[in-house]
Design a protein around this motif. Structure first.
Motif, PDB file in Angstrom:
ATOM      1  N   LEU A  28       0.828  -1.206   0.000  1.00  0.00           N
ATOM      2  CA  LEU A  28       0.000   0.000   0.000  1.00  0.00           C
ATOM      3  C   LEU A  28       0.863   1.256   0.000  1.00  0.00           C
ATOM      4  CD1 LEU A  28      -2.902  -0.930   2.432  1.00  0.00           C
ATOM      5  CD2 LEU A  28      -3.058  -0.468  -0.007  1.00  0.00           C
ATOM      6  N   LEU A  29       1.967   1.243   0.737  1.00  0.00           N
ATOM      7  CA  LEU A  29       2.859   2.388   0.766  1.00  0.00           C
ATOM      8  C   LEU A  29       3.506   2.614  -0.599  1.00  0.00           C
ATOM      9  CD1 LEU A  29       4.196   4.603   2.436  1.00  0.00           C
ATOM     10  CD2 LEU A  29       5.970   2.964   3.035  1.00  0.00           C
ATOM     11  N   VAL A  30       3.943   1.548  -1.249  1.00  0.00           N
ATOM     12  CA  VAL A  30       4.532   1.668  -2.586  1.00  0.00           C
ATOM     13  C   VAL A  30       3.482   2.188  -3.571  1.00  0.00           C
ATOM     14  CG1 VAL A  30       5.540   0.375  -4.515  1.00  0.00           C
ATOM     15  CG2 VAL A  30       6.317  -0.056  -2.187  1.00  0.00           C
ATOM     16  N   GLY A  31       2.272   1.681  -3.495  1.00  0.00           N
ATOM     17  CA  GLY A  31       1.196   2.150  -4.364  1.00  0.00           C
ATOM     18  C   GLY A  31       0.865   3.615  -4.128  1.00  0.00           C
ATOM     19  N   LEU A  32       0.873   4.036  -2.879  1.00  0.00           N
ATOM     20  CA  LEU A  32       0.599   5.438  -2.557  1.00  0.00           C
ATOM     21  C   LEU A  32       1.698   6.339  -3.111  1.00  0.00           C
ATOM     22  CD1 LEU A  32      -1.162   7.496  -1.035  1.00  0.00           C
ATOM     23  CD2 LEU A  32       0.270   7.070   0.955  1.00  0.00           C
ATOM     24  N   VAL A  33       2.958   5.924  -2.961  1.00  0.00           N
ATOM     25  CA  VAL A  33       4.068   6.722  -3.499  1.00  0.00           C
ATOM     26  C   VAL A  33       3.967   6.816  -5.018  1.00  0.00           C
ATOM     27  CG1 VAL A  33       6.580   6.771  -3.795  1.00  0.00           C
ATOM     28  CG2 VAL A  33       5.600   6.301  -1.549  1.00  0.00           C
ATOM     29  N   CYS A  34       3.605   5.720  -5.681  1.00  0.00           N
ATOM     30  CA  CYS A  34       3.441   5.745  -7.139  1.00  0.00           C
ATOM     31  C   CYS A  34       2.280   6.651  -7.560  1.00  0.00           C
ATOM     32  CB  CYS A  34       3.220   4.339  -7.675  1.00  0.00           C
ATOM     33  SG  CYS A  34       4.703   3.341  -7.628  1.00  0.00           S
ATOM     34  N   ALA A  35       1.193   6.611  -6.824  1.00  0.00           N
ATOM     35  CA  ALA A  35       0.057   7.484  -7.141  1.00  0.00           C
ATOM     36  C   ALA A  35       0.442   8.945  -6.974  1.00  0.00           C
ATOM     37  CB  ALA A  35      -1.130   7.139  -6.247  1.00  0.00           C
ATOM     38  N   VAL A  36       1.207   9.255  -5.934  1.00  0.00           N
ATOM     39  CA  VAL A  36       1.691  10.623  -5.743  1.00  0.00           C
ATOM     40  C   VAL A  36       2.625  11.008  -6.885  1.00  0.00           C
ATOM     41  CG1 VAL A  36       3.149  12.076  -4.270  1.00  0.00           C
ATOM     42  CG2 VAL A  36       1.374  10.647  -3.253  1.00  0.00           C
ATOM     43  N   GLY A  37       3.472  10.063  -7.319  1.00  0.00           N
ATOM     44  CA  GLY A  37       4.366  10.330  -8.445  1.00  0.00           C
ATOM     45  C   GLY A  37       3.607  10.620  -9.723  1.00  0.00           C
ATOM     46  N   GLY A  39       0.597  11.854  -9.871  1.00  0.00           N
ATOM     47  CA  GLY A  39      -0.014  13.172  -9.675  1.00  0.00           C
ATOM     48  C   GLY A  39       0.994  14.287  -9.854  1.00  0.00           C
ATOM     49  N   LEU A  40       2.207  14.103  -9.354  1.00  0.00           N
ATOM     50  CA  LEU A  40       3.249  15.121  -9.519  1.00  0.00           C
ATOM     51  C   LEU A  40       3.621  15.311 -10.981  1.00  0.00           C
ATOM     52  CD1 LEU A  40       5.632  14.294  -6.538  1.00  0.00           C
ATOM     53  CD2 LEU A  40       4.159  16.295  -6.795  1.00  0.00           C
ATOM     54  N   GLY A  44       3.172  19.827 -13.005  1.00  0.00           N
ATOM     55  CA  GLY A  44       3.945  20.845 -13.703  1.00  0.00           C
ATOM     56  C   GLY A  44       5.298  20.335 -14.133  1.00  0.00           C
ATOM     57  N   ASP A  45       6.170  21.285 -14.439  1.00  0.00           N
ATOM     58  CA  ASP A  45       7.502  20.967 -14.929  1.00  0.00           C
ATOM     59  C   ASP A  45       8.548  21.310 -13.876  1.00  0.00           C
ATOM     60  OD1 ASP A  45       6.610  20.111 -17.418  1.00  0.00           O
ATOM     61  OD2 ASP A  45       6.575  22.145 -18.220  1.00  0.00           O
ATOM     62  N   GLY A  46       9.787  21.057 -14.236  1.00  0.00           N
ATOM     63  CA  GLY A  46      10.889  21.412 -13.350  1.00  0.00           C
ATOM     64  C   GLY A  46      11.043  20.423 -12.223  1.00  0.00           C
ATOM     65  N   ILE A  47      10.969  20.915 -11.008  1.00  0.00           N
ATOM     66  CA  ILE A  47      11.172  20.080  -9.817  1.00  0.00           C
ATOM     67  C   ILE A  47      10.115  18.987  -9.715  1.00  0.00           C
ATOM     68  CG2 ILE A  47       9.874  21.598  -8.280  1.00  0.00           C
ATOM     69  CD1 ILE A  47      13.080  19.855  -7.240  1.00  0.00           C
ATOM     70  N   TRP A  48       8.903  19.282 -10.201  1.00  0.00           N
ATOM     71  CA  TRP A  48       7.823  18.295 -10.130  1.00  0.00           C
ATOM     72  C   TRP A  48       8.151  17.061 -10.973  1.00  0.00           C
ATOM     73  CZ3 TRP A  48       5.345  19.490  -6.097  1.00  0.00           C
ATOM     74  CH2 TRP A  48       5.088  20.806  -5.781  1.00  0.00           C
ATOM     75  N   ASP A  49       8.773  17.282 -12.134  1.00  0.00           N
ATOM     76  CA  ASP A  49       9.165  16.149 -12.976  1.00  0.00           C
ATOM     77  C   ASP A  49      10.209  15.284 -12.271  1.00  0.00           C
ATOM     78  OD1 ASP A  49       7.497  16.703 -15.101  1.00  0.00           O
ATOM     79  OD2 ASP A  49       8.980  17.968 -16.115  1.00  0.00           O
ATOM     80  N   SER A  52       8.515  13.301  -9.571  1.00  0.00           N
ATOM     81  CA  SER A  52       7.702  12.209 -10.117  1.00  0.00           C
ATOM     82  C   SER A  52       8.585  11.055 -10.582  1.00  0.00           C
ATOM     83  CB  SER A  52       6.810  12.707 -11.253  1.00  0.00           C
ATOM     84  OG  SER A  52       7.587  13.053 -12.385  1.00  0.00           O
ATOM     85  N   TRP A  53       9.721  11.363 -11.213  1.00  0.00           N
ATOM     86  CA  TRP A  53      10.654  10.306 -11.617  1.00  0.00           C
ATOM     87  C   TRP A  53      11.154   9.549 -10.393  1.00  0.00           C
ATOM     88  CZ3 TRP A  53      12.713   8.152 -15.980  1.00  0.00           C
ATOM     89  CH2 TRP A  53      12.302   8.693 -17.191  1.00  0.00           C
ATOM     90  N   LEU A  54      11.465  10.267  -9.348  1.00  0.00           N
ATOM     91  CA  LEU A  54      11.944   9.624  -8.125  1.00  0.00           C
ATOM     92  C   LEU A  54      10.876   8.700  -7.536  1.00  0.00           C
ATOM     93  CD1 LEU A  54      14.313   9.550  -6.097  1.00  0.00           C
ATOM     94  CD2 LEU A  54      13.139  11.374  -4.869  1.00  0.00           C
ATOM     95  N   ALA A  55       9.646   9.189  -7.466  1.00  0.00           N
ATOM     96  CA  ALA A  55       8.560   8.385  -6.896  1.00  0.00           C
ATOM     97  C   ALA A  55       8.237   7.176  -7.768  1.00  0.00           C
ATOM     98  CB  ALA A  55       7.315   9.244  -6.711  1.00  0.00           C
TER      99      ALA A  55
END
Length: 74
Positions: A28-37, A39-40, A44-49, A52-55
């Motif tokens: 569930l934690l991995v799935g939540l992190v992926c869902a946040v990724g 969403g990120l 937008g662009d820049g830091i958000w990208d 999202s790649w990290l997540a």
């Protein structure tokens, strides 16, 4: 009729009961992190990208880690 299991029966017969939370906590934690990724990535662009790649790289990193760890045990 249930038979009680003792340590004398051997390690394969010993039962370890886990709660539902114990079983599904990490997935569930991995799935939540992926869902946040995901969403990120839409925000937008820049830091958000980068975030999202990290997540979204978490499941790939975990699979590589456990695959490598399983290969060392043999």
């Amino acid at each position: 009729m249930r038979r009680s299991v003792s340590k004398a029966d051997g390690p394969n017969l010993a039962r370890h009961y886990r709660s539902v939370w114990d079983v599904f906590r990490a997935p569930l934690l991995v799935g939540l992190v992926c869902a946040v990724g995901l969403g990120l990535a839409l925000v937008g662009d820049g830091i958000w990208d980068g975030l999202s790649w990290l997540a979204l790289s978490l499941p790939v990193g975990l699979a590589a880690f456990y695959w490598h760890r399983a290969g060392r045990r043999r």
